[in-house]
Design a protein around this motif. Structure first.
Motif, PDB file in Angstrom:
ATOM      1  N   SER A 124       0.817  -1.221   0.000  1.00  0.00           N
ATOM      2  CA  SER A 124       0.000   0.000   0.000  1.00  0.00           C
ATOM      3  C   SER A 124       0.851   1.272   0.000  1.00  0.00           C
ATOM      4  CB  SER A 124      -0.936   0.015   1.213  1.00  0.00           C
ATOM      5  OG  SER A 124      -0.194   0.034   2.425  1.00  0.00           O
ATOM      6  N   THR A 125       2.169   1.137   0.112  1.00  0.00           N
ATOM      7  CA  THR A 125       3.067   2.288   0.102  1.00  0.00           C
ATOM      8  C   THR A 125       3.458   2.624  -1.330  1.00  0.00           C
ATOM      9  OG1 THR A 125       3.995   1.670   2.259  1.00  0.00           O
ATOM     10  CG2 THR A 125       5.283   3.194   0.906  1.00  0.00           C
ATOM     11  N   VAL A 202       5.380  12.433  -6.045  1.00  0.00           N
ATOM     12  CA  VAL A 202       4.330  11.739  -5.280  1.00  0.00           C
ATOM     13  C   VAL A 202       4.937  10.618  -4.450  1.00  0.00           C
ATOM     14  CG1 VAL A 202       2.261  10.307  -5.486  1.00  0.00           C
ATOM     15  CG2 VAL A 202       2.487  12.356  -6.895  1.00  0.00           C
ATOM     16  N   ALA A 203       5.839   9.848  -5.057  1.00  0.00           N
ATOM     17  CA  ALA A 203       6.477   8.765  -4.306  1.00  0.00           C
ATOM     18  C   ALA A 203       7.300   9.302  -3.141  1.00  0.00           C
ATOM     19  CB  ALA A 203       7.356   7.936  -5.238  1.00  0.00           C
ATOM     20  N   SER A 204       8.001  10.402  -3.345  1.00  0.00           N
ATOM     21  CA  SER A 204       8.825  10.987  -2.280  1.00  0.00           C
ATOM     22  C   SER A 204       7.976  11.510  -1.139  1.00  0.00           C
ATOM     23  CB  SER A 204       9.675  12.128  -2.848  1.00  0.00           C
ATOM     24  OG  SER A 204      10.549  11.673  -3.844  1.00  0.00           O
ATOM     25  N   ALA A 205       6.870  12.186  -1.477  1.00  0.00           N
ATOM     26  CA  ALA A 205       6.040  12.835  -0.463  1.00  0.00           C
ATOM     27  C   ALA A 205       5.149  11.864   0.292  1.00  0.00           C
ATOM     28  CB  ALA A 205       5.183  13.921  -1.117  1.00  0.00           C
ATOM     29  N   ALA A 263      -0.168  21.302  -6.276  1.00  0.00           N
ATOM     30  CA  ALA A 263      -0.896  20.073  -6.592  1.00  0.00           C
ATOM     31  C   ALA A 263      -0.472  18.930  -5.683  1.00  0.00           C
ATOM     32  CB  ALA A 263      -0.663  19.697  -8.054  1.00  0.00           C
ATOM     33  N   LEU A 264       0.810  18.883  -5.317  1.00  0.00           N
ATOM     34  CA  LEU A 264       1.318  17.827  -4.447  1.00  0.00           C
ATOM     35  C   LEU A 264       0.697  17.918  -3.061  1.00  0.00           C
ATOM     36  CD1 LEU A 264       3.395  15.472  -4.371  1.00  0.00           C
ATOM     37  CD2 LEU A 264       5.033  17.118  -3.423  1.00  0.00           C
ATOM     38  N   GLY A 272       0.932  12.536   3.907  1.00  0.00           N
ATOM     39  CA  GLY A 272       2.297  12.506   3.391  1.00  0.00           C
ATOM     40  C   GLY A 272       3.341  12.725   4.470  1.00  0.00           C
ATOM     41  N   HIS A 273       4.606  12.605   4.086  1.00  0.00           N
ATOM     42  CA  HIS A 273       5.713  12.856   5.008  1.00  0.00           C
ATOM     43  C   HIS A 273       5.744  14.348   5.343  1.00  0.00           C
ATOM     44  CE1 HIS A 273       6.820   8.806   4.184  1.00  0.00           C
ATOM     45  NE2 HIS A 273       7.240   9.045   2.953  1.00  0.00           N
ATOM     46  N   HIS A 274       5.860  14.652   6.622  1.00  0.00           N
ATOM     47  CA  HIS A 274       5.726  16.036   7.078  1.00  0.00           C
ATOM     48  C   HIS A 274       6.738  16.963   6.399  1.00  0.00           C
ATOM     49  CE1 HIS A 274       5.124  19.506   9.643  1.00  0.00           C
ATOM     50  NE2 HIS A 274       6.428  19.516   9.887  1.00  0.00           N
TER      51      HIS A 274
END
Length: 337
Positions: A124-125, A202-205, A263-264, A272-274
């Motif tokens: 799910s990640t 998107v993957a990073s955030a 948009a992100l 998402g990651h803070h």
């Protein structure tokens, strides 16, 4: 044959007949045979479609996507392919450019990196893995062993950080991703500037990005590249001798970064990651601020900066005019050159 689900390779073509056979031969030669190749042509006027049909007749794993749409451009072409993969139930995907060469073990190495990350973080990640590229010329002769080294950013071989919000150095043809990334990244918001930039953001955030420290693609550099690689020296010389064009391109990228950051934040949100959401919010609010002094201070003090002094100088130059130019574009008024 292994029981692994097929990885969906996504190839967007447009007038690529010259180099396409070499690319397709390198895909067919992959040591990992568990793949499906989805190809969508964007209205080529050369022999591209004939080449595609010839290869599709040889291998049933290659499938042509025909949707009746007019030419949509590279970003929307890849979005349509990504959506086709999602609707087909793809568990993973790889982006592919029509003029590159794949190393024989590219797919195997990239799948292993993605599968390892999914075992650690769960399906799910949202996950994205990328590798370095070797630069080659028209004839396939080597130019540089490392795209990231050539670009003056060797640290990208080992991972990404929030500089990614301001610019992207990772070509889509170096990327693979999982289904969770497909689900979150699609559909593309209207603010997406480049498809590959959006996917890795998107993957990073919201998930994890894995760097594979190996050059697994021959990244061909020629006059027809939609987006190519350039060394810091060549970029600096281009900025000096073609200042107006360079500034226009820099303003477009600056505006694209601000819009994508907004948009992100909207797409990923509180889940998402803070640090990434905070940096994207700062880019949206401070790099996109109406007041020039706020934009300049944001670049000088961070938290969103590019890699290298030259790139930050160019970013600073673009920020002086970026918002004025974008307001004119949105109002339909001609911009002053």
């Amino acid at each position: 044959m292994s029981a692994a689900p097929p990885l969906h390779i996504l190839l967007a073509t447009y007038n690529g007949a010259r180099f396409l056979p070499a690319l397709l031969d390198s895909v067919l030669a992959q040591s990992d045979p568990d793949w499906v190749l989805l190809v969508r042509d964007d209205g080529s006027s050369d022999d591209t479609v004939a080449v595609l049909h010839r290869y599709a007749a040889r291998d049933a794993r290659m499938r042509l996507v025909v949707d009746g749409a007019a030419t949509v451009g590279i970003r929307r072409n890849f979005e349509r392919l990504l959506d086709c993969a999602r609707r087909a139930g793809a568990a993973s995907f790889a982006l592919c450019d029509q003029d590159d060469l794949w190393c024989t073990h590219k797919l195997a190495r990239m799948r292993a990196a993605l599968d390892g990350a999914q075992a650690r973080h769960g399906p799910s990640t949202p996950l994205l893995a990328y590798a370095d590229l070797a630069l080659i010329d028209d004839a396939g002769r080597p130019i540089a062993e490392s795209h990231f080294g050539w670009a003056g950013a060797p640290q990208v071989r080992h991972g990404v950080d929030t500089w990614l919000i301001a610019h992207n150095l990772i070509p889509g043809c170096a990327m693979v991703g999982n289904r969770a990334l497909l689900e979150l990244a699609l559909p593309f918001p209207s603010q997406v500037f480049h498809h590959d930039w959006w996917l890795v953001l998107v993957a990073s955030a919201a998930g994890q990005v894995i760097a594979v420290d190996a050059a697994l693609t021959g990244y061909r550099q020629h006059s027809g590249n939609a987006i190519g690689a350039a060394s810091p020296t060549s970029r600096a010389l281009d900025f000096i001798f073609h200042f107006r064009r360079s500034l226009d391109e820099a303003r477009a990228q600056y505006g694209g970064a601000v819009d994508q950051a907004a948009a992100l934040v909207e797409r990923v949100g509180a889940g998402g990651h803070h640090n990434w959401i905070a940096a994207a919010g700062a880019a949206r609010d401070r790099l996109g601020a109406p007041l020039r002094r706020v934009r300049i201070r944001a670049i000088l003090a961070g938290p969103v900066r590019r890699i290298g002094l030259a790139r930050n100088v160019l970013m600073l130059s673009a920020s002086l005019f970026a918002l004025r130019s974008r307001r004119r574009e949105r109002s339909g008024a001609p911009s002053v050159r």
